[in-house]
Design a protein around this motif. Structure first.
Motif: not given
Length: 151
Positions: A129-145
């Motif tokens: 769960t933590a690994i998955t949200i960390n990946a989504f955090n990076r996608v969202s931050v880098l994509s500037q969602h």
């Protein structure tokens, strides 16, 4: 330079991530972890990673799954708060150890603490769960969602 929106430029990869998140949620449920605890994990990792988009999504999900506004507000100070029980604190320590992976000693302590409250299957599911949200955090931050405004 404008950053590419990773989910838009490689939608097949993003869809794969979404499917992974569903599989992780299913594994966590099968291991006996409730959604409210999982949302605390999602929120804490998203706080550390300063991902506004994921914080918005998972605060809403936490509230929808029985979490309180007060506990969400106090989550950054979970160590000092008496609103989180020992089991939740163990999950949050593990979340921080997975999110900030440079502290090996802290990681060992977090795993030992988690073993006092969770089975190996549950610890594995919390890690995923933590690994998955960390990946989504990076996608969202880098994509500037952006967080959508409520009008």
């Amino acid at each position: 330079m404008v950053r590419p929106s990773l989910d838009k430029h490689h939608p097949d990869v993003f869809t794969s991530y979404l499917n992974t998140a569903r599989t992780v949620r299913s594994a966590a449920r099968a291991a006996g972890l409730d959604r409210r605890l999982l949302e605390l994990v999602n929120l804490r990792a998203s706080q550390i990673n300063a991902c506004a988009y994921c914080l918005d999504v998972h605060a809403k999900a936490a509230l929808d799954n029985g979490e309180t506004y007060r506990r969400i507000t106090l989550l950054p100070a979970w160590r000092e708060s008496n609103l989180f029980d020992a089991r939740e604190k163990a999950a949050l320590a593990l979340t921080e150890a997975v999110t900030v992976i440079t502290d090996e000693r802290g990681r060992d302590e977090a795993f030992a603490r988690a073993a006092e409250h969770f089975t190996k299957d549950q610890i594995s599911a919390l890690n995923w769960t933590a690994i998955t949200i960390n990946a989504f955090n990076r996608v969202s931050v880098l994509s500037q969602h952006k967080v959508r405004r409520e009008d």
